[in-house]
Design a protein around this motif. Structure first.
Motif, short mmCIF file in Angstrom:
data_model
loop_
_atom_site.label_atom_id
_atom_site.label_comp_id
_atom_site.label_asym_id
_atom_site.label_seq_id
_atom_site.Cartn_x
_atom_site.Cartn_y
_atom_site.Cartn_z
N MET A 73 0.74 -1.42 0.00
CA MET A 73 0.07 0.14 0.01
C MET A 73 0.94 1.29 -0.30
O MET A 73 1.86 1.31 0.83
CB MET A 73 -0.79 0.02 1.21
CG MET A 73 -1.92 1.05 1.22
SD MET A 73 -3.05 1.03 2.58
CE MET A 73 -3.57 -0.43 2.90
N LYS A 74 0.46 2.21 -0.99
CA LYS A 74 1.49 3.31 -1.06
C LYS A 74 0.72 4.64 -0.60
O LYS A 74 -0.44 4.65 -0.72
CB LYS A 74 1.53 3.48 -2.51
CG LYS A 74 2.44 4.80 -2.75
CD LYS A 74 2.77 4.92 -4.41
CE LYS A 74 3.66 6.46 -4.39
NZ LYS A 74 3.02 7.38 -5.62
N ILE A 75 1.25 5.42 0.44
CA ILE A 75 0.94 6.46 0.82
C ILE A 75 0.85 7.84 -0.08
O ILE A 75 2.00 8.08 -0.72
CB ILE A 75 1.92 7.03 2.21
CG1 ILE A 75 1.93 6.03 3.16
CG2 ILE A 75 1.45 8.61 2.65
CD1 ILE A 75 2.92 6.38 4.46
N LYS A 76 -0.28 8.15 -0.59
CA LYS A 76 -0.41 9.09 -1.55
C LYS A 76 -0.34 10.56 -1.08
O LYS A 76 -0.19 11.33 -1.95
CB LYS A 76 -1.57 8.79 -2.29
CG LYS A 76 -1.60 7.41 -2.94
CD LYS A 76 -2.84 7.05 -3.55
CE LYS A 76 -2.56 5.44 -4.15
NZ LYS A 76 -3.46 5.11 -5.09
N SER A 77 -0.60 10.82 0.30
CA SER A 77 -0.43 12.03 0.72
C SER A 77 0.05 12.12 2.02
O SER A 77 -0.48 11.47 2.92
CB SER A 77 -1.60 12.85 0.87
OG SER A 77 -1.57 14.07 1.65
N GLN A 78 1.40 12.36 2.12
CA GLN A 78 2.21 12.25 3.45
C GLN A 78 1.79 13.14 4.65
O GLN A 78 1.29 12.68 5.95
CB GLN A 78 3.73 12.55 3.51
CG GLN A 78 4.61 11.80 2.75
CD GLN A 78 6.17 12.17 2.55
OE1 GLN A 78 6.24 13.13 3.26
NE2 GLN A 78 6.64 11.58 1.52
N LEU B 119 -4.44 7.05 1.93
CA LEU B 119 -4.16 6.05 1.15
C LEU B 119 -4.62 5.76 -0.30
O LEU B 119 -4.08 4.87 -0.87
CB LEU B 119 -4.17 4.54 2.05
CG LEU B 119 -3.38 4.67 3.49
CD1 LEU B 119 -3.77 3.78 4.54
CD2 LEU B 119 -2.09 4.73 3.05
N SER B 120 -5.82 6.41 -0.72
CA SER B 120 -6.70 6.11 -1.49
C SER B 120 -6.47 7.37 -2.70
O SER B 120 -6.58 7.02 -3.84
CB SER B 120 -7.99 5.84 -1.35
OG SER B 120 -8.62 6.90 -0.64
N GLU C 70 -4.73 10.06 -4.83
CA GLU C 70 -3.58 10.79 -5.20
C GLU C 70 -3.53 12.30 -5.35
O GLU C 70 -4.40 12.78 -5.50
CB GLU C 70 -3.30 10.34 -6.66
CG GLU C 70 -1.82 10.54 -7.42
CD GLU C 70 -0.72 9.59 -6.57
OE1 GLU C 70 0.28 9.88 -6.09
OE2 GLU C 70 -1.19 8.25 -6.69
N GLY D 33 2.68 13.91 -4.01
CA GLY D 33 2.78 13.21 -2.51
C GLY D 33 2.47 14.04 -1.38
O GLY D 33 2.43 13.54 -0.19
#
Length: 154
Positions: free
Chosen positions: A1-6, A62-63, A65, A69
């Motif tokens: 799972m990629k973090i799309k907004s820190q 997480l969902s 974009e 980032g």
């Protein structure tokens, strides 16, 4: 799972942690009922609400974009230290100086943390917030808060 907004990820995680800690911490007190809430009622539901909102922010981080980032910038230490110092001052000075002196100092010091500080605005906010706080907490709710400094009969 990629973090799309820190930024959203870390703020959402902070909200979830603080909310869960408040909800769990409130279980040490009497809960009461909806008709007659006890001391745990408000902090418990506030903690649950904060955790749910934090979960929603985490889900968004997480969902959805975001551009680049949405990285976290550097920490603004000066405003952070001014605000923490103002709150510590308020907590330590309130029993000795009373609400009518301590709250305007808190509001003015907190305003110094902003980039657009103006004395006129800070003083107006101090007067309005102090009067409103006295009306709500001392007069309306009858809370035992020292209003005057100890030397004037607090």
């Amino acid at each position: 799972m990629k973090i799309k907004s820190q930024r959203d990820f870390w703020s959402g995680l902070m909200f979830v942690i603080v909310g869960v800690v408040f909800a769990l911490g409130s279980t040490n007190y009497s809960f009461g009922s909806s008709a007659q809430p006890g001391p745990a009622y408000f902090p418990f539901w506030l903690g649950v609400l904060l955790a749910v909102l934090g979960g929603m922010v985490l889900f968004k981080a997480l969902s959805i974009e975001s551009e680049g980032g949405d990285p976290i910038g550097k920490i603004a230490w000066k405003p952070l230290l001014i605000l923490v110092g103002a709150i510590v001052f308020f907590g330590l000075a309130l029993p000795r100086l009373g609400l009518l002196l301590t709250l305007p100092v808190l509001v003015t010091l907190s305003a110094l943390a902003g980039q657009e500080f103006r004395w006129k605005d800070a003083l107006l906010n101090s007067v309005v917030l102090t009067a409103g706080s006295w009306l709500i907490f001392v007069w309306g709710l009858k809370l035992v808060i020292p209003v005057w400094p100890v030397m004037f009969g607090g």
